[in-house]
Scaffold this active site. Structure first.
Site, PDB file in Angstrom:
ATOM      1  N   LYS A 199       7.266   8.280   2.280  1.00 47.78           N
ATOM      2  CA  LYS A 199       5.874   8.469   2.729  1.00 47.78           C
ATOM      3  C   LYS A 199       5.849   8.742   4.227  1.00 47.78           C
ATOM      4  O   LYS A 199       6.309   7.931   5.028  1.00 47.78           O
ATOM      5  CB  LYS A 199       5.038   7.235   2.414  1.00 47.78           C
ATOM      6  CG  LYS A 199       3.577   7.413   2.837  1.00 47.78           C
ATOM      7  CD  LYS A 199       2.706   6.281   2.327  1.00 47.78           C
ATOM      8  CE  LYS A 199       2.731   5.051   3.198  1.00 47.78           C
ATOM      9  NZ  LYS A 199       2.071   5.223   4.507  1.00 47.78           N
ATOM     10  N   ASP A 245       0.850  11.284   3.733  1.00 46.00           N
ATOM     11  CA  ASP A 245      -0.262  10.325   3.715  1.00 46.00           C
ATOM     12  C   ASP A 245      -1.126  10.538   4.956  1.00 46.00           C
ATOM     13  O   ASP A 245      -1.072   9.758   5.898  1.00 46.00           O
ATOM     14  CB  ASP A 245       0.355   8.915   3.685  1.00 46.00           C
ATOM     15  CG  ASP A 245      -0.674   7.800   3.703  1.00 46.00           C
ATOM     16  OD1 ASP A 245      -1.828   8.042   3.304  1.00 46.00           O
ATOM     17  OD2 ASP A 245      -0.299   6.681   4.110  1.00 46.00           O
ATOM     18  N   LYS A 302      -4.578  11.229   4.684  1.00 46.61           N
ATOM     19  CA  LYS A 302      -5.937  10.737   4.356  1.00 46.61           C
ATOM     20  C   LYS A 302      -7.040  11.576   4.989  1.00 46.61           C
ATOM     21  O   LYS A 302      -7.856  11.081   5.780  1.00 46.61           O
ATOM     22  CB  LYS A 302      -6.100   9.277   4.797  1.00 46.61           C
ATOM     23  CG  LYS A 302      -5.147   8.292   4.128  1.00 46.61           C
ATOM     24  CD  LYS A 302      -5.548   6.850   4.442  1.00 46.61           C
ATOM     25  CE  LYS A 302      -4.599   5.822   3.870  1.00 46.61           C
ATOM     26  NZ  LYS A 302      -3.300   5.728   4.585  1.00 46.61           N
ATOM     27  N   ASP A 328     -13.230  15.226   6.075  1.00 48.14           N
ATOM     28  CA  ASP A 328     -13.882  16.186   6.967  1.00 48.14           C
ATOM     29  C   ASP A 328     -14.783  17.062   6.097  1.00 48.14           C
ATOM     30  O   ASP A 328     -14.965  16.760   4.908  1.00 48.14           O
ATOM     31  CB  ASP A 328     -12.797  17.012   7.697  1.00 48.14           C
ATOM     32  CG  ASP A 328     -13.253  17.493   9.070  1.00 48.14           C
ATOM     33  OD1 ASP A 328     -14.399  18.003   9.176  1.00 48.14           O
ATOM     34  OD2 ASP A 328     -12.481  17.375  10.030  1.00 48.14           O
ATOM     35  N   THR A 369      -7.654  -1.177   1.624  1.00 49.83           N
ATOM     36  CA  THR A 369      -7.495  -2.597   1.272  1.00 49.83           C
ATOM     37  C   THR A 369      -7.781  -3.499   2.475  1.00 49.83           C
ATOM     38  O   THR A 369      -7.941  -4.697   2.314  1.00 49.83           O
ATOM     39  CB  THR A 369      -6.079  -2.885   0.732  1.00 49.83           C
ATOM     40  OG1 THR A 369      -5.142  -2.315   1.630  1.00 49.83           O
ATOM     41  CG2 THR A 369      -5.887  -2.304  -0.638  1.00 49.83           C
ATOM     42  N   ARG A 391       8.314  -2.432   4.820  1.00 54.61           N
ATOM     43  CA  ARG A 391       9.129  -3.422   5.507  1.00 54.61           C
ATOM     44  C   ARG A 391      10.158  -4.170   4.658  1.00 54.61           C
ATOM     45  O   ARG A 391      11.243  -4.471   5.159  1.00 54.61           O
ATOM     46  CB  ARG A 391       8.217  -4.391   6.268  1.00 54.61           C
ATOM     47  CG  ARG A 391       7.638  -3.742   7.518  1.00 54.61           C
ATOM     48  CD  ARG A 391       6.424  -4.450   8.039  1.00 54.61           C
ATOM     49  NE  ARG A 391       5.297  -4.335   7.118  1.00 54.61           N
ATOM     50  CZ  ARG A 391       4.105  -4.888   7.317  1.00 54.61           C
ATOM     51  NH1 ARG A 391       3.896  -5.608   8.393  1.00 54.61           N
ATOM     52  NH2 ARG A 391       3.140  -4.710   6.441  1.00 54.61           N
TER      53      ARG A 391
HETATM   54  O1  C5P Z   1       5.666  -2.479   5.062  1.00 51.94           O
HETATM   55  P1  C5P Z   1       4.712  -2.414   3.899  1.00 51.94           P
HETATM   56  O2  C5P Z   1       5.411  -2.465   2.552  1.00 51.94           O
HETATM   57  O3  C5P Z   1       3.580  -3.397   4.014  1.00 51.94           O
HETATM   58  O4  C5P Z   1       4.109  -0.938   4.021  1.00 51.94           O
HETATM   59  C1  C5P Z   1       3.086  -0.500   3.188  1.00 51.94           C
HETATM   60  C2  C5P Z   1       2.703   0.907   3.560  1.00 51.94           C
HETATM   61  O5  C5P Z   1       1.571   1.267   2.777  1.00 51.94           O
HETATM   62  C3  C5P Z   1       2.294   1.102   5.013  1.00 51.94           C
HETATM   63  O6  C5P Z   1       2.646   2.438   5.372  1.00 51.94           O
HETATM   64  C4  C5P Z   1       0.800   0.934   4.975  1.00 51.94           C
HETATM   65  O7  C5P Z   1       0.153   1.637   6.002  1.00 51.94           O
HETATM   66  C5  C5P Z   1       0.480   1.551   3.636  1.00 51.94           C
HETATM   67  N1  C5P Z   1      -0.781   1.122   3.046  1.00 51.94           N
HETATM   68  C6  C5P Z   1      -1.080  -0.208   2.796  1.00 51.94           C
HETATM   69  N2  C5P Z   1      -2.278  -0.542   2.228  1.00 51.94           N
HETATM   70  C7  C5P Z   1      -3.166   0.410   1.931  1.00 51.94           C
HETATM   71  C8  C5P Z   1      -2.881   1.751   2.166  1.00 51.94           C
HETATM   72  C9  C5P Z   1      -1.656   2.065   2.736  1.00 51.94           C
HETATM   73  O8  C5P Z   1      -0.262  -1.089   3.043  1.00 51.94           O
HETATM   74  N3  C5P Z   1      -4.285   0.089   1.358  1.00 51.94           N
END
Ligand code: C5P
Length: 240
Positions: free
Chosen positions: A37, A64, A66, A69, A125, A216
């Site tokens: 991503k 990604d 998003k 516009d 979220t 992460r």
């Molecule tokens: O490190 P982690 O597993 O928390 O990363 C989740 C990824 O998904 C990040 O790039 C975060 O910005 C993205 N994301 C999220 N929740 C959302 C939409 C996107 O955690 N609702």
């Protein structure tokens, strides 16, 4: 479910800001996860070179960005995303039906069945009922998620990005073929970080998630390739 099927469901969030780090992660993970991503931070830093760098390592890309516009601008931006050869791209459902239809129509016209699958973000979220009230929306987050997912489906979108806890409601409203991509996934071995409402990879897949976005737990592991393998193992074990 086979290991290969499980691996294809894992999307690694490349939350980095330079090409050298892409080479580091994509080099290690290209055969270990299904997709990478590329989000706003990385794209703002490097532009489309980020997509090309992943592709040079043989990786597939979820772009990604998003978009939100006017319909004409989003349709043109989405076409340029598709021309980069990405597999998934997204926009905000809050942009409305006409905006989503313009993007879906433009991409289908040029790419047909070879198109990237287009996803809509419903309600982030990070938003709560209070966030919605502040912008004049007097509905619950759940009601808005389902309403926007349904609007996206009717506008020709291929799926949504959603919390794993929303999968059941979206499936019921949008049917079995609508793609559901879920962040907020944490395997047993990883820390929760700042994610609040989480599910394990196997529970999310069991609940009906088509793709899991995981950052992460893989990126900060001592051995990211091993972490990716463990996540795939956890999915396979949970589903057998
Ligand atoms: O490190 P982690 O597993 O928390 O990363 C989740 C990824 O998904 C990040 O790039 C975060 O910005 C993205 N994301 C999220 N929740 C959302 C939409 C996107 O955690 N609702």
């Amino acid at each position: 479910m086979t290991r290969d099927e499980a691996r294809k469901k894992v999307i690694f969030a490349l939350d980095v800001n330079g090409l050298a780090e892409i080479d580091r992660y994509a080099g290690i993970l290209a055969g270990k996860v299904g997709m990478f991503k590329v989000g706003k931070e990385l794209f703002s830093a490097t532009g489309p070179d980020a997509v090309r760098a992943v592709q040079r390592h043989g990786g597939q890309v979820f772009l990604d960005l998003k978009y939100h516009d006017i319909p004409n601008t989003v349709a043109k931006a989405m076409l340029e995303s598709a021309r980069l050869g990405v597999q998934l791209a997204n926009l905000h459902a809050l942009g409305g039906a006409a905006m989503m239809e313009a993007a879906a129509t433009a991409v289908r016209k040029e790419f047909g069945d070879q198109r990237p699958r287009l996803l809509a973000v419903t309600i982030l979220t990070s938003s709560t009922e209070e966030t919605l009230r502040g912008i004049g929306i007097e509905h619950s987050v759940q009601d808005m998620v389902v309403r926007l997912a349904r609007l996206a489906l009717d506008a020709g979108m291929d799926g949504v990005v959603a919390s794993p806890l929303e999968i059941e409601l979206i499936r019921a409203a949008c049917g079995p073929d609508f793609l559901i991509v879920t962040p907020g996934v944490r395997p047993g071995f990883a820390s929760q970080d700042d994610q609040q409402r989480i599910m394990t990879p196997s529970d999310a897949v069991k609940a009906g998630s088509d793709y899991l976005v995981i950052g992460r737990p893989i990126a900060t592991a001592a051995d990211p390739a091993l972490a990716a393998d463990l996540i795939v193992d956890e999915i396979v074990a949970g589903l057998s």
